[in-house]
Design a protein around this motif. Structure first.
Motif, PDB file in Angstrom:
ATOM      1  N   LEU A 337       0.815  -1.216   0.000  1.00 50.01           N
ATOM      2  CA  LEU A 337       0.000   0.000   0.000  1.00 50.01           C
ATOM      3  C   LEU A 337       0.847   1.265   0.000  1.00 50.01           C
ATOM      4  N   SER A 338       2.030   1.212   0.606  1.00 49.95           N
ATOM      5  CA  SER A 338       2.899   2.393   0.647  1.00 49.95           C
ATOM      6  C   SER A 338       3.547   2.660  -0.704  1.00 49.95           C
ATOM      7  N   LYS A 339       3.524   1.666  -1.588  1.00 43.76           N
ATOM      8  CA  LYS A 339       4.115   1.811  -2.921  1.00 43.76           C
ATOM      9  C   LYS A 339       3.076   1.552  -4.013  1.00 43.76           C
ATOM     10  N   ARG A 340       1.832   1.859  -3.692  1.00 45.03           N
ATOM     11  CA  ARG A 340       0.735   1.545  -4.616  1.00 45.03           C
ATOM     12  C   ARG A 340       0.938   2.169  -5.993  1.00 45.03           C
ATOM     13  N   SER A 341       1.323   3.453  -6.031  1.00 43.63           N
ATOM     14  CA  SER A 341       1.478   4.120  -7.327  1.00 43.63           C
ATOM     15  C   SER A 341       2.625   3.516  -8.131  1.00 43.63           C
ATOM     16  N   VAL A 342       3.652   3.002  -7.423  1.00 43.45           N
ATOM     17  CA  VAL A 342       4.795   2.402  -8.118  1.00 43.45           C
ATOM     18  C   VAL A 342       4.413   1.053  -8.724  1.00 43.45           C
ATOM     19  N   THR A 343       3.754   0.193  -7.932  1.00 42.84           N
ATOM     20  CA  THR A 343       3.383  -1.127  -8.457  1.00 42.84           C
ATOM     21  C   THR A 343       2.378  -1.003  -9.602  1.00 42.84           C
ATOM     22  N   ILE A 344       1.476  -0.031  -9.494  1.00 45.79           N
ATOM     23  CA  ILE A 344       0.526   0.186 -10.591  1.00 45.79           C
ATOM     24  C   ILE A 344       1.267   0.667 -11.835  1.00 45.79           C
ATOM     25  N   SER A 345       2.256   1.556 -11.636  1.00 46.30           N
ATOM     26  CA  SER A 345       3.039   2.051 -12.776  1.00 46.30           C
ATOM     27  C   SER A 345       3.793   0.920 -13.460  1.00 46.30           C
ATOM     28  N   ILE A 346       4.378   0.014 -12.665  1.00 48.17           N
ATOM     29  CA  ILE A 346       5.106  -1.127 -13.244  1.00 48.17           C
ATOM     30  C   ILE A 346       4.149  -2.021 -14.015  1.00 48.17           C
TER      31      ILE A 346
END
Length: 399
Positions: A337-346
């Motif tokens: 959840l703290s890296k949600r935007s990153v995992t979605i971007s990947i």
């Protein structure tokens, strides 16, 4: 009326506004990304191109998205979600209008790539915006609505551009989509709530690279990253080249009627919304495997030279594609959840990379070997996708 009820009503109003705004955002992104798809025969004719060459108008849009997503991974958590989405939607619409006046094809695909690059910011953080600003009880519904907006945008952009292209020309169609999406961008900018739960994160480049590399190479996530790219590649390939197939023997459909194919996206909207209900009965992993197998079967229907069976096969595949996309999106966005935007971007990076590469490469297969081998290639990709998902699920279950 007590304070709890007042607070709940206020939250519901905010969620309703957000749902409408992200719906417009999703519509705008996908309308701009794929509106050249039904115009490919027109581009091929005007610029003297083959089917695979004309598809670069779509592939470069999604390739621009890939590079934009790489850049977004490093800035997404520093800029408020609303700001990033608004900039992406407004600026991309300018490039859509500019592409309409391209005198040569190479300029058109460069402008399309720039448009895709700008749309990456809006696309990558929309899920994070929903996750941060929407109440938990409405989150799943609004995420599904956002993806339904993607489906409607994909359908609407293609349908509108095809219809206008038929009664006028492709340039007027392109300008129309750009102006429509500019209006939607302004509506989002004016009405969407601010990112009140967003906290900018200032990390060093070294920290960002190390943490992002861990997420890129995560054995738990890689199968779902790949699934998104492969299934979108097949989906885009079908819609890229269906028009070329139907205007020839034995169908001989007039080009102005091809835009009705994109009404199949209605089934995609049903699929994205139905995912919420499906996951109440089965696990996401079980649904993924089932949908991929049914998708391979639906492509088999396209071998039959009967328009009704082709329509049914395309409808089933479209429904299944959006179910798979929603599930993979949810799996990667909930991983950290703290890296949600990153995992979605990947995830979106591999998603659109699959669209760019397979949407072009399968066209070469079609140019050289014909429709039947083209379909066989798509079935092979879906079955490979099924194998990847199965192995990924086994890896997760062992933990």
């Amino acid at each position: 009326m007590n304070k709890a009820v007042i607070f709940e009503n206020k939250e519901n109003r905010k969620d309703t506004i957000i749902s409408a705004c992200v719906f417009l955002s999703g519509f705008s992104c996908f309308a701009q990304l794929y509106y050249f798809q039904p115009l490919l025969p027109d581009l091929a004719r005007e610029f003297a191109l083959s089917a695979s060459q004309s598809s670069l108008a779509v592939s470069f849009s999604t390739l621009g998205m890939v590079f934009g997503l790489i850049a977004t991974m490093f800035i997404a958590d520093r800029i408020p979600r609303k700001t990033l989405i608004s900039i992406g939607l407004l600026a991309s619409s300018v490039f859509s209008v500019a592409a309409s006046f391209s005198p040569v094809f190479w300029l058109l695909i460069l402008l399309s790539a720039a448009k895709g690059f700008l749309l990456a910011g809006a696309t990558s953080v929309s899920m994070a915006y929903i996750g941060e600003e929407v109440s938990d009880r409405n989150k799943a519904r609004i995420m599904a609505l956002y993806i339904a907006g993607n489906a409607l945008g994909g359908m609407g952009g293609r349908f509108i551009s095809s219809w206008i292209g038929a009664v006028s020309d492709w340039r007027i169609a392109s300008v129309s989509i750009g102006l429509l999406c500019a209006v939607f961008a302004l509506l989002f900018l004016i009405f969407s709530p601010k990112s009140t739960h967003f906290t900018p994160k200032k990390e060093s480049l070294h920290t960002l690279v190390v943490s992002n590399l861990q997420l890129i190479t995560s054995k738990s996530l890689v199968p779902f990253y790949l699934t998104g790219g492969l299934i979108l590649g097949v989906f885009v390939s079908l819609y890229n080249y269906m028009g070329f197939y139907l205007i020839k023997e034995p169908f001989n459909l007039p080009e102005y009627s091809i835009h009705y194919i994109y009404l199949m996206y209605i089934f995609g909207m049903f699929g994205s919304i139905a995912t919420v209900r499906l996951t109440r009965r089965r696990t996401p992993f079980c649904i993924l495997k089932t949908m991929l197998l049914i998708s391979a079967g639906s492509i088999l229907l396209l071998y039959v030279a009967h328009f009704l069976l082709i329509a049914i096969g395309l409808a089933i595949f479209t429904f299944n594609f959006f179910v798979v996309h929603v599930l993979c999106n949810r799996i990667v966005s909930d991983y950290d959840l703290s890296k949600r935007s990153v995992t979605i971007s990947i995830y979106l990076l591999t998603y659109y990379l699959g669209s760019s590469l397979l949407g072009w490469a399968t066209g070469i297969l079609l140019d050289i070997f014909g429709w039947r081998y083209f379909l066989a290639g798509l079935i092979g990709i879906v079955l490979l996708n099924y194998t990847i998902v199965t192995l990924g699920i086994k890896r997760i279950e062992k933990k």
